[in-house]
Design a protein around this motif. Structure first.
Motif, PDB file in Angstrom:
ATOM      1  N   ALA A  18       0.829  -1.207   0.000  1.00 26.74           N
ATOM      2  CA  ALA A  18       0.000   0.000   0.000  1.00 26.74           C
ATOM      3  C   ALA A  18       0.861   1.254   0.000  1.00 26.74           C
ATOM      4  CB  ALA A  18      -0.933  -0.009   1.220  1.00 26.74           C
ATOM      5  N   LEU A  19       1.908   1.267   0.828  1.00 27.95           N
ATOM      6  CA  LEU A  19       2.798   2.428   0.884  1.00 27.95           C
ATOM      7  C   LEU A  19       3.600   2.565  -0.407  1.00 27.95           C
ATOM      8  CD1 LEU A  19       4.100   2.165   4.558  1.00 27.95           C
ATOM      9  CD2 LEU A  19       2.356   3.725   3.671  1.00 27.95           C
ATOM     10  N   ALA A  20       4.060   1.423  -0.949  1.00 24.40           N
ATOM     11  CA  ALA A  20       4.816   1.470  -2.205  1.00 24.40           C
ATOM     12  C   ALA A  20       3.962   2.047  -3.329  1.00 24.40           C
ATOM     13  CB  ALA A  20       5.317   0.070  -2.574  1.00 24.40           C
ATOM     14  N   SER A  21       2.668   1.714  -3.330  1.00 29.16           N
ATOM     15  CA  SER A  21       1.768   2.254  -4.355  1.00 29.16           C
ATOM     16  C   SER A  21       1.633   3.768  -4.222  1.00 29.16           C
ATOM     17  CB  SER A  21       0.388   1.593  -4.246  1.00 29.16           C
ATOM     18  OG  SER A  21       0.462   0.217  -4.538  1.00 29.16           O
ATOM     19  N   ARG A  22       1.592   4.247  -3.005  1.00 28.37           N
ATOM     20  CA  ARG A  22       1.490   5.695  -2.792  1.00 28.37           C
ATOM     21  C   ARG A  22       2.778   6.397  -3.209  1.00 28.37           C
ATOM     22  NH1 ARG A  22      -0.963   6.579   3.184  1.00 28.37           N
ATOM     23  NH2 ARG A  22      -1.016   8.756   2.442  1.00 28.37           N
ATOM     24  N   ILE A  23       3.906   5.753  -2.975  1.00 27.48           N
ATOM     25  CA  ILE A  23       5.188   6.318  -3.425  1.00 27.48           C
ATOM     26  C   ILE A  23       5.244   6.356  -4.939  1.00 27.48           C
ATOM     27  CG2 ILE A  23       7.682   5.947  -3.472  1.00 27.48           C
ATOM     28  CD1 ILE A  23       7.385   4.725  -0.640  1.00 27.48           C
ATOM     29  N   ALA A  24       4.824   5.245  -5.570  1.00 25.30           N
ATOM     30  CA  ALA A  24       4.835   5.176  -7.039  1.00 25.30           C
ATOM     31  C   ALA A  24       3.895   6.201  -7.649  1.00 25.30           C
ATOM     32  CB  ALA A  24       4.444   3.772  -7.500  1.00 25.30           C
ATOM     33  N   ALA A  25       2.807   6.517  -6.942  1.00 19.84           N
ATOM     34  CA  ALA A  25       1.847   7.506  -7.438  1.00 19.84           C
ATOM     35  C   ALA A  25       2.313   8.936  -7.176  1.00 19.84           C
ATOM     36  CB  ALA A  25       0.487   7.272  -6.795  1.00 19.84           C
ATOM     37  N   LEU A  26       3.537   9.097  -6.635  1.00 17.19           N
ATOM     38  CA  LEU A  26       4.148  10.402  -6.360  1.00 17.19           C
ATOM     39  C   LEU A  26       3.348  11.204  -5.339  1.00 17.19           C
ATOM     40  CD1 LEU A  26       5.181  11.439  -9.998  1.00 17.19           C
ATOM     41  CD2 LEU A  26       6.395   9.980  -8.368  1.00 17.19           C
ATOM     42  N   GLU A  27       2.689  10.492  -4.417  1.00 16.97           N
ATOM     43  CA  GLU A  27       1.965  11.187  -3.358  1.00 16.97           C
ATOM     44  C   GLU A  27       2.929  11.989  -2.485  1.00 16.97           C
ATOM     45  OE1 GLU A  27      -1.033  10.079   0.325  1.00 16.97           O
ATOM     46  OE2 GLU A  27      -1.005   8.825  -1.481  1.00 16.97           O
ATOM     47  N   TRP A  28       4.152  11.453  -2.321  1.00 16.72           N
ATOM     48  CA  TRP A  28       5.216  12.162  -1.626  1.00 16.72           C
ATOM     49  C   TRP A  28       6.351  12.382  -2.608  1.00 16.72           C
ATOM     50  CZ3 TRP A  28       3.761   7.398   1.139  1.00 16.72           C
ATOM     51  CH2 TRP A  28       2.769   7.629   2.097  1.00 16.72           C
ATOM     52  N   ALA A  29       6.860  13.580  -2.674  1.00 16.09           N
ATOM     53  CA  ALA A  29       7.923  13.927  -3.620  1.00 16.09           C
ATOM     54  C   ALA A  29       9.254  13.343  -3.162  1.00 16.09           C
ATOM     55  CB  ALA A  29       8.035  15.442  -3.754  1.00 16.09           C
ATOM     56  N   SER A  30      10.186  13.267  -4.093  1.00 16.07           N
ATOM     57  CA  SER A  30      11.523  12.808  -3.767  1.00 16.07           C
ATOM     58  C   SER A  30      12.132  13.692  -2.691  1.00 16.07           C
ATOM     59  CB  SER A  30      12.408  12.850  -5.018  1.00 16.07           C
ATOM     60  OG  SER A  30      13.728  12.482  -4.715  1.00 16.07           O
ATOM     61  N   LEU A 169      19.694  12.754 -18.595  1.00 15.88           N
ATOM     62  CA  LEU A 169      19.321  11.599 -17.783  1.00 15.88           C
ATOM     63  C   LEU A 169      17.846  11.276 -17.988  1.00 15.88           C
ATOM     64  CD1 LEU A 169      21.177  12.547 -14.469  1.00 15.88           C
ATOM     65  CD2 LEU A 169      22.002  11.106 -16.345  1.00 15.88           C
ATOM     66  N   LEU A 170      17.542   9.992 -18.170  1.00 16.47           N
ATOM     67  CA  LEU A 170      16.176   9.598 -18.501  1.00 16.47           C
ATOM     68  C   LEU A 170      15.287   9.395 -17.280  1.00 16.47           C
ATOM     69  CD1 LEU A 170      16.707   7.057 -21.429  1.00 16.47           C
ATOM     70  CD2 LEU A 170      16.176   9.494 -21.548  1.00 16.47           C
ATOM     71  N   TYR A 171      15.820   8.850 -16.209  1.00 20.39           N
ATOM     72  CA  TYR A 171      14.960   8.513 -15.078  1.00 20.39           C
ATOM     73  C   TYR A 171      14.221   9.728 -14.499  1.00 20.39           C
ATOM     74  CZ  TYR A 171      17.155   3.889 -15.170  1.00 20.39           C
ATOM     75  OH  TYR A 171      17.594   2.647 -15.556  1.00 20.39           O
ATOM     76  N   PHE A 178       6.017  11.374 -16.834  1.00 21.15           N
ATOM     77  CA  PHE A 178       5.168  10.194 -16.990  1.00 21.15           C
ATOM     78  C   PHE A 178       4.747   9.549 -15.670  1.00 21.15           C
ATOM     79  CE2 PHE A 178       7.966  10.605 -20.692  1.00 21.15           C
ATOM     80  CZ  PHE A 178       7.023  10.684 -21.712  1.00 21.15           C
ATOM     81  N   GLY A 179       5.222  10.102 -14.547  1.00 18.17           N
ATOM     82  CA  GLY A 179       4.828   9.563 -13.253  1.00 18.17           C
ATOM     83  C   GLY A 179       5.349   8.168 -12.985  1.00 18.17           C
ATOM     84  N   GLN A 180       6.466   7.791 -13.612  1.00 24.50           N
ATOM     85  CA  GLN A 180       7.057   6.466 -13.445  1.00 24.50           C
ATOM     86  C   GLN A 180       8.386   6.585 -12.703  1.00 24.50           C
ATOM     87  OE1 GLN A 180       5.319   3.590 -14.503  1.00 24.50           O
ATOM     88  NE2 GLN A 180       3.776   5.195 -14.734  1.00 24.50           N
ATOM     89  N   VAL A 181       8.465   5.955 -11.541  1.00 21.40           N
ATOM     90  CA  VAL A 181       9.643   6.063 -10.691  1.00 21.40           C
ATOM     91  C   VAL A 181      10.447   4.769 -10.762  1.00 21.40           C
ATOM     92  CG1 VAL A 181      10.482   6.426  -8.347  1.00 21.40           C
ATOM     93  CG2 VAL A 181       8.439   7.644  -9.154  1.00 21.40           C
ATOM     94  N   SER A 217      14.885  -1.843 -15.948  1.00 25.93           N
ATOM     95  CA  SER A 217      14.594  -0.871 -14.896  1.00 25.93           C
ATOM     96  C   SER A 217      13.187  -1.131 -14.382  1.00 25.93           C
ATOM     97  CB  SER A 217      14.685   0.558 -15.433  1.00 25.93           C
ATOM     98  OG  SER A 217      15.934   0.783 -16.060  1.00 25.93           O
ATOM     99  N   PHE A 218      13.040  -1.232 -13.048  1.00 25.24           N
ATOM    100  CA  PHE A 218      11.767  -1.596 -12.445  1.00 25.24           C
ATOM    101  C   PHE A 218      11.172  -0.440 -11.646  1.00 25.24           C
ATOM    102  CE2 PHE A 218      14.267  -5.480 -12.849  1.00 25.24           C
ATOM    103  CZ  PHE A 218      13.363  -6.349 -13.452  1.00 25.24           C
ATOM    104  N   GLY A 219       9.835  -0.397 -11.603  1.00 18.44           N
ATOM    105  CA  GLY A 219       9.124   0.563 -10.778  1.00 18.44           C
ATOM    106  C   GLY A 219       8.822  -0.008  -9.405  1.00 18.44           C
ATOM    107  N   ALA A 220       8.146   0.784  -8.586  1.00 18.31           N
ATOM    108  CA  ALA A 220       7.856   0.376  -7.215  1.00 18.31           C
ATOM    109  C   ALA A 220       6.962  -0.844  -7.161  1.00 18.31           C
ATOM    110  CB  ALA A 220       7.211   1.536  -6.458  1.00 18.31           C
TER     111      ALA A 220
END
Length: 244
Positions: A18-30, A169-171, A178-181, A217-220
């Motif tokens: 659940a937390l990883a999904s929120r991180i992937a959704a950029l709910e919290w910034a880097s 840099l692409l990442y 694109f909202g992809q971390v 390269s993998f996402g959350a």
């Protein structure tokens, strides 16, 4: 807030997802602090010890980092330049010091995924993908040539984006546009040979040996974000390992 309902998993694992999904959704910034363990435990209706265990999972996986006495923060690992660790390039103009890698986009197009590309991106064979041919340079000298593939239609706008907007840099552009971390990468090394295109770009002879780095390269959520083959000059290859 509800916890994912897959009861086959222990609660701490479900909370981790659940937390990883929120991180992937950029709910919290880097670099941003997430709520405290106590706050999150109250939000999800679990004990603080269960929430602590979930957060520890994400810390070990590199999605979060703890700062003693301050809190827990979203971590964005920097993998973009890590391909260069396999090669020894020095900038003579700075007395052997390192410089920032450069990037040139040679080709961008939408193609059908071959079985190999589909396997790398975990897509059906024949699915549309964005192909990118990219040249990486170090102090103005060609180092690595990359054949890179991205899922379509998510990354379709990448084909026509201004190269100045993309940057070297692409990442970061994956996240910003694109909202992809990217949270982890997997590299596999092998040997190859320079074809006509790669010999021209890397300034070597056709048939010369090249070091091939296959990267996913993998996402959350564990799904591939990009798959690529990077080709580097073998005369600059280096491999160092310390065993204890």
């Amino acid at each position: 807030m509800l916890v994912p309902s897959d009861n086959r998993l222990p609660m701490h694992a479900r909370l981790r997802d659940a937390l990883a999904s929120r991180i992937a959704a950029l709910e919290w910034a880097s670099g941003e602090a997430i709520p405290s363990e106590q706050e999150l435990a109250k939000t999800y209706g679990v004990s603080t010890s269960t929430m602590r265990k979930s957060i520890e999972h994400l810390v070990r996986e590199g999605l979060l980092e703890r700062r003693q006495g301050v809190g827990t923060f979203v971590r964005r690992p920097s993998f973009d330049g890590s391909l260069f660790r396999w090669f020894n390039f020095e900038d003579a103009s700075t007395g052997g010091g390192r410089t920032v890698p450069e990037s040139r986009l040679i080709e961008r197009e939408v193609v059908d995924a071959t079985s190999e590309i589909a396997r790398g991106l975990r897509l059906p064979e024949g699915a549309k993908v964005v192909r990118v041919l990219r040249l990486r340079l170090w102090a103005g000298k060609p180092v690595i040539c990359e054949d890179l593939y991205l899922p379509h239609p998510l990354f379709e706008p990448f084909v026509t984006m201004d190269e100045q907007e993309i940057g070297p840099l692409l990442y970061p552009i994956y996240e910003r546009a694109f909202g992809q971390v990217v949270t982890s990468v997997e590299d596999e090394l092998s040997l190859g040979q320079a074809d006509a295109v790669k010999s021209r770009l890397l300034e070597v002879k056709t048939g010369d040996p090249l070091i091939v780095v296959e990267r996913t390269s993998f996402g959350a959520n564990g799904a591939p974000i990009d798959w690529r083959r990077a080709y580097g000059r073998s005369d600059r290859f280096r491999y160092r390992v310390r065993l204890t």
